[in-house]
Design a protein around this motif. Sequence first.
Motif, PDB file in Angstrom:
ATOM      1  N   TYR A  70      22.752   3.606   6.787  1.00  0.00           N
ATOM      2  CA  TYR A  70      21.499   4.268   6.057  1.00  0.00           C
ATOM      3  C   TYR A  70      21.800   4.452   4.861  1.00  0.00           C
ATOM      4  N   THR A  71      20.604   5.010   4.559  1.00  0.00           N
ATOM      5  CA  THR A  71      21.462   6.471   3.174  1.00  0.00           C
ATOM      6  C   THR A  71      21.583   7.233   3.576  1.00  0.00           C
ATOM      7  N   GLY A  72      22.969   7.930   2.686  1.00  0.00           N
ATOM      8  CA  GLY A  72      23.093   9.293   3.440  1.00  0.00           C
ATOM      9  C   GLY A  72      23.062  10.447   2.342  1.00  0.00           C
ATOM     10  N   GLY A  73      22.108  11.888   2.888  1.00  0.00           N
ATOM     11  CA  GLY A  73      21.591  12.406   2.463  1.00  0.00           C
ATOM     12  C   GLY A  73      22.866  13.827   1.831  1.00  0.00           C
ATOM     13  N   THR A  74      22.131  14.833   0.994  1.00  0.00           N
ATOM     14  CA  THR A  74      23.742  15.630   0.887  1.00  0.00           C
ATOM     15  C   THR A  74      23.085  16.797   2.674  1.00  0.00           C
TER      16      THR A  74
ATOM     17  N   ASP B 290       5.862   4.590   6.225  1.00  0.00           N
ATOM     18  CA  ASP B 290       5.640   3.603   6.159  1.00  0.00           C
ATOM     19  C   ASP B 290       6.137   3.067   4.662  1.00  0.00           C
ATOM     20  N   LEU B 291       7.285   3.780   4.327  1.00  0.00           N
ATOM     21  CA  LEU B 291       8.258   3.395   2.711  1.00  0.00           C
ATOM     22  C   LEU B 291       9.348   2.678   3.568  1.00  0.00           C
ATOM     23  N   PRO B 292       9.176   1.401   2.236  1.00  0.00           N
ATOM     24  CA  PRO B 292      10.307   0.725   2.432  1.00  0.00           C
ATOM     25  C   PRO B 292      11.416   1.280   2.089  1.00  0.00           C
ATOM     26  N   PRO B 293      12.673   0.484   2.872  1.00  0.00           N
ATOM     27  CA  PRO B 293      13.529   0.493   3.719  1.00  0.00           C
ATOM     28  C   PRO B 293      14.445   1.207   2.213  1.00  0.00           C
ATOM     29  N   ASP B 294      14.765   0.576   1.009  1.00  0.00           N
ATOM     30  CA  ASP B 294      15.183   0.611   0.289  1.00  0.00           C
ATOM     31  C   ASP B 294      14.285   1.961  -0.848  1.00  0.00           C
ATOM     32  N   ARG B 295      13.718   2.694  -0.445  1.00  0.00           N
ATOM     33  CA  ARG B 295      12.772   3.266  -1.768  1.00  0.00           C
ATOM     34  C   ARG B 295      12.990   4.545  -2.314  1.00  0.00           C
ATOM     35  N   LEU B 296      13.798   4.777  -1.451  1.00  0.00           N
ATOM     36  CA  LEU B 296      14.846   6.421  -1.541  1.00  0.00           C
ATOM     37  C   LEU B 296      15.944   6.929  -1.816  1.00  0.00           C
ATOM     38  N   PRO B 297      16.414   7.533  -3.210  1.00  0.00           N
ATOM     39  CA  PRO B 297      17.503   7.077  -3.625  1.00  0.00           C
ATOM     40  C   PRO B 297      19.007   8.030  -2.979  1.00  0.00           C
ATOM     41  N   ALA B 298      19.709   7.576  -2.935  1.00  0.00           N
ATOM     42  CA  ALA B 298      20.761   8.475  -2.123  1.00  0.00           C
ATOM     43  C   ALA B 298      21.201  10.022  -2.477  1.00  0.00           C
ATOM     44  N   GLY B 299      21.471  10.525  -1.726  1.00  0.00           N
ATOM     45  CA  GLY B 299      22.501  12.315  -1.504  1.00  0.00           C
ATOM     46  C   GLY B 299      20.878  13.194  -1.860  1.00  0.00           C
ATOM     47  N   LEU B 300      19.519  12.687  -1.172  1.00  0.00           N
ATOM     48  CA  LEU B 300      18.696  13.905  -0.971  1.00  0.00           C
ATOM     49  C   LEU B 300      19.599  14.800   0.330  1.00  0.00           C
ATOM     50  N   THR B 301      18.505  15.840  -0.673  1.00  0.00           N
ATOM     51  CA  THR B 301      19.061  16.653   0.452  1.00  0.00           C
ATOM     52  C   THR B 301      17.698  17.395   1.860  1.00  0.00           C
TER      53      THR B 301
ATOM     54  N   ILE C 117      11.949  16.083   2.779  1.00  0.00           N
ATOM     55  CA  ILE C 117      11.418  15.786   3.597  1.00  0.00           C
ATOM     56  C   ILE C 117       9.604  15.743   2.538  1.00  0.00           C
ATOM     57  N   ALA C 118      10.364  16.616   1.477  1.00  0.00           N
ATOM     58  CA  ALA C 118       8.842  15.932  -0.131  1.00  0.00           C
ATOM     59  C   ALA C 118       8.994  15.104  -0.448  1.00  0.00           C
ATOM     60  N   GLN C 119       9.695  14.106   0.010  1.00  0.00           N
ATOM     61  CA  GLN C 119       9.467  12.557  -0.072  1.00  0.00           C
ATOM     62  C   GLN C 119       8.679  11.706   0.595  1.00  0.00           C
ATOM     63  N   LEU C 120       9.076  12.632   1.985  1.00  0.00           N
ATOM     64  CA  LEU C 120       8.452  12.288   3.327  1.00  0.00           C
ATOM     65  C   LEU C 120       6.971  12.099   3.695  1.00  0.00           C
TER      66      LEU C 120
END
Length: 183
Positions: free
Chosen positions: A112-116, A146-157, A162-165
């Motif tokens: 997975y991509t890890g957030g902070t 419904d987002l592709p699994p490579d869409r969001l950058p690492a490190g999101l809080t 939640i805002a991105q989703l």
Amino acid sequence: MNSVKMALLALALPVSALAAPVFTLQSPDFQDGGMLQKAFAGNKPGNPACSGENLSPAFSWRDAPPGTRSFALLMTDPVGAKGLGVVHMVAYNIPAERQQFARGELSRGTGYTGGTNSPGTAHYYGPCPPAGSGMHHYNFVIIATDLPPDRLPAGLTHDALIAQLKGHALAGATRVGRFTNDE
């Protein structure tokens, strides 16, 4: 078959046969509302509240809604930090094909991509409630998106994720584990 016969057949079926399956999150390591083992607690030398192994529980999920392209998995303690809440894990960009994490896998930060999280790490950080603070409830929430699994950058809080989703969440499921450092 004409429409009248189809309508009568639909009325004869039990409601459960017509309803879509419910998206669920399970863990073989604890029942919903059950106690988390000490091994799942955080580990920080010098902090007596963090004397576990920081081993993440195993999780699996099923019956994600149609259109699911990725998942996010969160762990929060809503009464941690004296009621301000503590975020223990922010994991996202989990491919839709994936249906589980083995015990310890979320601690390693793989798959997975890890957030902070609140402690500042990008992987699972187990419970560390201070002695005398009573029982804490750890909410594990999986969100189908419904987002592709490579869409969001690492490190999101947590809040940034939640805002991105917003507008992309299709369903959510939860499991609650309890833990205390009170004897």
